[in-house]
Motif scaffolding. Structure first.
Motif, PDB file in Angstrom:
ATOM      1  N   PRO A   6       0.886  -1.329   0.030  1.00 22.63           N
ATOM      2  CA  PRO A   6      -0.210  -0.059  -0.180  1.00 22.63           C
ATOM      3  C   PRO A   6       0.900   1.213  -0.128  1.00 22.63           C
ATOM      4  CG  PRO A   6      -0.128  -1.173   2.251  1.00 22.63           C
ATOM      5  CD  PRO A   6       0.583  -2.017   1.051  1.00 22.63           C
ATOM      6  N   ALA A   7       0.293   2.410  -0.626  1.00 17.52           N
ATOM      7  CA  ALA A   7       1.025   3.382  -0.620  1.00 17.52           C
ATOM      8  C   ALA A   7       1.443   4.115   0.789  1.00 17.52           C
ATOM      9  CB  ALA A   7       0.463   4.484  -1.631  1.00 17.52           C
ATOM     10  N   HIS A   8       2.337   4.292   1.155  1.00 17.19           N
ATOM     11  CA  HIS A   8       2.693   5.282   2.050  1.00 17.19           C
ATOM     12  C   HIS A   8       2.833   6.696   2.033  1.00 17.19           C
ATOM     13  CE1 HIS A   8       3.788   1.184   3.559  1.00 17.19           C
ATOM     14  NE2 HIS A   8       4.265   1.453   4.745  1.00 17.19           N
ATOM     15  N   ARG A   9       2.454   7.456   2.995  1.00 12.56           N
ATOM     16  CA  ARG A   9       2.684   8.883   2.926  1.00 12.56           C
ATOM     17  C   ARG A   9       3.259   9.467   3.965  1.00 12.56           C
ATOM     18  NH1 ARG A   9      -1.720  12.027   4.609  1.00 12.56           N
ATOM     19  NH2 ARG A   9      -1.477  14.101   3.803  1.00 12.56           N
ATOM     20  N   VAL A  10       3.855  10.483   3.949  1.00 11.82           N
ATOM     21  CA  VAL A  10       4.566  11.122   4.687  1.00 11.82           C
ATOM     22  C   VAL A  10       4.103  12.541   4.990  1.00 11.82           C
ATOM     23  CG1 VAL A  10       7.000  12.291   5.536  1.00 11.82           C
ATOM     24  CG2 VAL A  10       6.864  10.097   4.394  1.00 11.82           C
ATOM     25  N   GLU A  11       3.728  12.682   6.342  1.00 13.08           N
ATOM     26  CA  GLU A  11       3.180  13.929   6.810  1.00 13.08           C
ATOM     27  C   GLU A  11       4.013  14.642   7.650  1.00 13.08           C
ATOM     28  OE1 GLU A  11      -1.121  15.403   9.045  1.00 13.08           O
ATOM     29  OE2 GLU A  11      -0.601  13.236   8.704  1.00 13.08           O
TER      30      GLU A  11
END
Length: 117
Positions: A6-11
């Motif tokens: 699954p796509a990871h996202r950095v916040e």
């Protein structure tokens, strides 16, 4: 057909600083997300093992040495380099303030080094 994680996202949670947009570009954040996707599980396992080890030590278990490094410890040919000459005799006389009497005492102390401040 291959499956992709699954796509990871950095916040970014902190307040933006100087050059925030220049440094934390979409490409840089995507790179961090890929790193997290690749290593997050390993990082979690290592941190869990570290907490477990800390708890064992806190409960009184002996420190010991890791089995993984026993080959090095048991090898009679494996040695570290000898210490530098200045580290073999660490006697130092500290004098402050450097008055003539303090300097004379330092010179007569047998120390190899004298440090005045």
């Amino acid at each position: 057909m291959p499956t992709h994680p699954p796509a990871h996202r950095v916040e970014v949670l902190g307040p933006p600083g100087d050059r925030h947009d220049e440094i934390l570009t979409p490409a840089a954040l995507a790179f961090l997300a890929r790193l997290d996707a690749a290593f997050a599980e390993r990082r979690r396992r290592i941190l869990t093992a570290r907490r477990h080890r800390r708890d064992l030590l806190a409960s009184g278990s002996p420190l010991g040495l890791p089995r993984a490094t026993s080959g090095v410890r048991d090898d009679p040919h494996w040695r570290v380099a000898p210490p530098a000459p200045d580290l073999t005799d660490r006697r130092v006389e500290l004098i402050a303030p450097p008055t003539p009497r303090a300097a004379a005492n330092a010179l007569g102390s047998g120390a190899r080094r004298t440090v005045a401040s």
